[in-house]
Motif scaffolding. Structure first.
Motif, PDB file in Angstrom:
ATOM      1  N   TYR A 420       0.774  -1.078   0.486  1.00  0.00           N
ATOM      2  CA  TYR A 420       0.013  -0.414   0.115  1.00  0.00           C
ATOM      3  C   TYR A 420       1.047   1.481   0.124  1.00  0.00           C
ATOM      4  O   TYR A 420       1.981   1.421   1.061  1.00  0.00           O
ATOM      5  CB  TYR A 420      -0.916   0.481   1.426  1.00  0.00           C
ATOM      6  N   ASP A 422       0.246   5.571  -0.375  1.00  0.00           N
ATOM      7  CA  ASP A 422      -0.081   6.593  -0.726  1.00  0.00           C
ATOM      8  C   ASP A 422       0.860   8.117  -0.584  1.00  0.00           C
ATOM      9  O   ASP A 422       1.593   7.948   0.288  1.00  0.00           O
ATOM     10  CB  ASP A 422      -0.731   7.578   0.941  1.00  0.00           C
ATOM     11  N   GLU A 424       1.919  11.573  -2.518  1.00  0.00           N
ATOM     12  CA  GLU A 424       1.418  12.923  -2.073  1.00  0.00           C
ATOM     13  C   GLU A 424       2.592  14.376  -2.716  1.00  0.00           C
ATOM     14  O   GLU A 424       3.297  14.864  -1.580  1.00  0.00           O
ATOM     15  CB  GLU A 424      -0.143  13.250  -1.295  1.00  0.00           C
ATOM     16  N   THR A 440      -0.133  13.073  -7.044  1.00  0.00           N
ATOM     17  CA  THR A 440       0.533  12.228  -7.057  1.00  0.00           C
ATOM     18  C   THR A 440       1.618  11.669  -8.103  1.00  0.00           C
ATOM     19  O   THR A 440       1.306  11.788  -9.497  1.00  0.00           O
ATOM     20  CB  THR A 440      -0.239  10.915  -6.696  1.00  0.00           C
ATOM     21  N   GLU A 446      -1.646   2.935  -5.713  1.00  0.00           N
ATOM     22  CA  GLU A 446      -2.107   2.834  -4.490  1.00  0.00           C
ATOM     23  C   GLU A 446      -1.880   1.324  -3.941  1.00  0.00           C
ATOM     24  O   GLU A 446      -0.851   1.113  -2.913  1.00  0.00           O
ATOM     25  CB  GLU A 446      -3.528   3.383  -4.050  1.00  0.00           C
TER      26      GLU A 446
END
Length: 554
Positions: A420, A422, A424, A440, A446
């Protein structure tokens, strides 16, 4: 001594519809490769390992297509910016040869192409490399190691960006590179201490030539050369505090210098170079020189604690560095041929690995990475077509975890991995073009998932039957760091299987297999070219394949 050789050949699955006698099919593959390795124990203290490998590939073009961007009916309209390249939609019109493409220019089967550039159907790659490792045992505690390597590679390729017969954006390309590296290590172990110290040097000389291009002024060419010299010294020390606790840390100093030059010819939108060379008129040529250097001190520190003899937990902190550089395709002119900054990463990671139970092997890691000046390449708005601009995001962050697990119950096993991420962009510097806060970074899905159940059956005579399936999933992501729907790559699922029979007495095996069983077709790259009214799409080169493999050991 070990000697291996391999030849792979596969027919293509797409056609060049506007070429009378195409030399290759879309997706066609042919590659021959070989490797030799010799390990010589010259004495009780000295061992030498020499390797050499070579590869030659003659392939068809990878499948690609184009997608008309809805609502953009004025391709070829640009406004010049102070940065030396262009934006859409206001400004004087630039006439495109053949006119803007339409849906009728794109083939019904996206594996086919309407290009008129037959030379782009031939893609090739070749390479040769050799390395030598010498390991000398000074005494029972110290060893000295030297590692040297050389590699040469070249390629021919390129794409017709819009895949249409007009061919107002096709860029044939060829290039080559020479690499040399050398490393000297002093390694040791004294009681509870172990260490590695080393000096490292790397040099690469490479060049890329593009042309003759077909955009606005047919016959444009582009030539870029770059030399890289990298020096580093590093040391890493480990200390066994107790039978269960170990501390480790390392430090590295890196110095990089890159020099590059580019020869721009016949591009009518060029601005004069800062040194005044070139007049910016069609037919003029100017060679622009750039040079930059960077240096950085990086480090890592970790603590590992053995919970049991088979399971440990660890925490690690590290600072990483990736050197800056120059854009590989600054077709927008000298003002786009500028360096980008190095990327600095600070990583924090907590995890454990080992065997919590006799039937389970596991590894779990949770991490948080902070990036400063993350390098983000993307296709910039420019009448020159595919212009690679690399922008530095002021700050970006990535939070995620990785889980790997293997369960074993008799002849049945189940391998699973889940990732996983995340990621940004948190801050951009003033003047940054394209990328935005909240975007992203490109090619960062993701979720990634892999599941591989397997069953092994041992027959009474020692023969073995292995049945295995593999499933992989990757969630959607963006093909560029400029996040919009045109750049978005959809999620994809892949399924493979194999049934293998091994004859123990005669050392042979036979396997029935299937790769990409459901013939998943997906995009591996999307380049938004709104300035020309379409999105360039690169598709996967792996399709359903079923077959039988046979092997024999001598």
């Amino acid at each position: 001594m070990s000697v291996t050789g391999n030849i792979t050949r596969r027919d293509g699955f797409g056609k060049a519809l506007n070429i009378v006698e195409p030399t290759r099919e879309i997706g066609e593959l042919f590659e021959a490769s070989g490797r030799v390795a010799i390990d010589w124990k010259a004495s009780d203290r000295l061992s030498l390992m020499w390797t050499a490998d070579a590869v030659q590939g003659e392939n068809g073009q990878s499948p690609s297509t184009a997608e008309i961007i809805p609502g953009l009916d004025r391709p070829g309209v640009f406004a010049e910016t102070g940065l030396g390249f262009f934006t859409d939609p206001i400004g004087p019109a630039v006439d495109l040869p053949g006119g803007p493409i339409s849906a009728g220019d794109i083939t019904a089967d996206p594996d086919d192409t309407n290009t008129a550039e037959g030379n782009l159907l031939n893609q090739s790659n070749s390479g040769f490399g050799t390395s030598l490792t010498a390991d000398f045992l000074i005494d029972d505690n110290l060893s000295f190691k030297i590692l040297g390597s050389y590699r040469y590679s070249d390629y021919t390729g390129g794409l017709d960006d819009e895949t249409a017969f007009q061919d107002f954006q096709s860029f044939p390309e060829e290039g080559e590179a020479d690499q040399f590296s050398f490393e000297a290590q002093l390694n040791g172990e004294y009681g509870k201490f172990d260490f590695v110290t080393a000096f490292y040097y790397f040099r690469e000389e490479g060049d890329t030539f593009s042309g003759p291009n077909t955009f606005i002024t047919p016959g444009d060419t582009f030539d870029i050369n770059q030399t890289t010299n990298s020096y580093a010294g590093f040391a890493h020390v480990g200390y066994q505090v107790t039978d269960r606790l170990k501390l480790a840390g390392g430090i590295r100093y890196t110095y990089d210098k890159k020099s590059a030059d580019a020869l721009f010819t016949n591009f009518p939108w060029f601005l004069p170079a800062p040194d005044g060379t070139g007049d910016g008129n069609p037919g003029s040529a100017q060679r622009v020189f750039r040079s930059e250097n960077w240096n950085e001190v990086t480090w890592d520190a970790s603590a590992t604690f053995d919970l049991t003899d088979n399971l440990n937990v660890y925490y690690a902190e590290s600072k990483g560095y990736q050197s800056g550089g120059f854009p590989p395709r600054p077709f927008g002119g000298p003002n786009t041929f500028v360096d980008f900054d190095p990327t600095i990463a600070r990583n924090h990671e907590l995890g454990f690995k080992g065997r919590p139970f006799d039937f389970m092997q596991s590894s779990v890691a949770v991490f948080f990475t902070e990036y400063t000046d993350l390098a983000l390449p993307f296709s910039s708005p420019s009448p020159a077509g595919f212009v690679t601009i690399t922008a530095n995001a002021g700050k970006s962050e990535a939070l995620g975890f990785e889980f790997e697990n293997t369960l074993q119950f008799g002849g049945f096993s189940l391998q699973t991995s889940v990732g996983y991420l995340d990621s940004e962009i948190k801050r951009i510097e003033p003047g940054t073009v394209g990328v935005a806060v909240g975007d992203t970074p490109s090619l960062t899905p993701e979720w990634t998932v892999n599941v591989g159940p397997q069953y092994q059956y041992f027959m009474g005579n020692g023969d073995l039957i292995t049945m295995r399936a593999d499933y992989s999933y990757r969630s959607s992501m963006f093909g560029q760091s400029v996040n919009n729907e045109q750049n978005k790559l959809d999620a994809r699922d892949l399924v493979n299987f194999s049934i293998r029979y091994e004859n123990a007495a005669n050392n042979w095996s036979a396997t029935i297999y299937g790769d990409n069983v459901f013939n998943e077709q997906y995009d591996v790259g999307r380049l938004d070219q709104a300035f020309s009214g379409f999105t360039e799409i690169i598709r996967n080169n792996d399709r359903s394949e079923f077959g039988v493999k046979f092997s024999k050991r001598f």
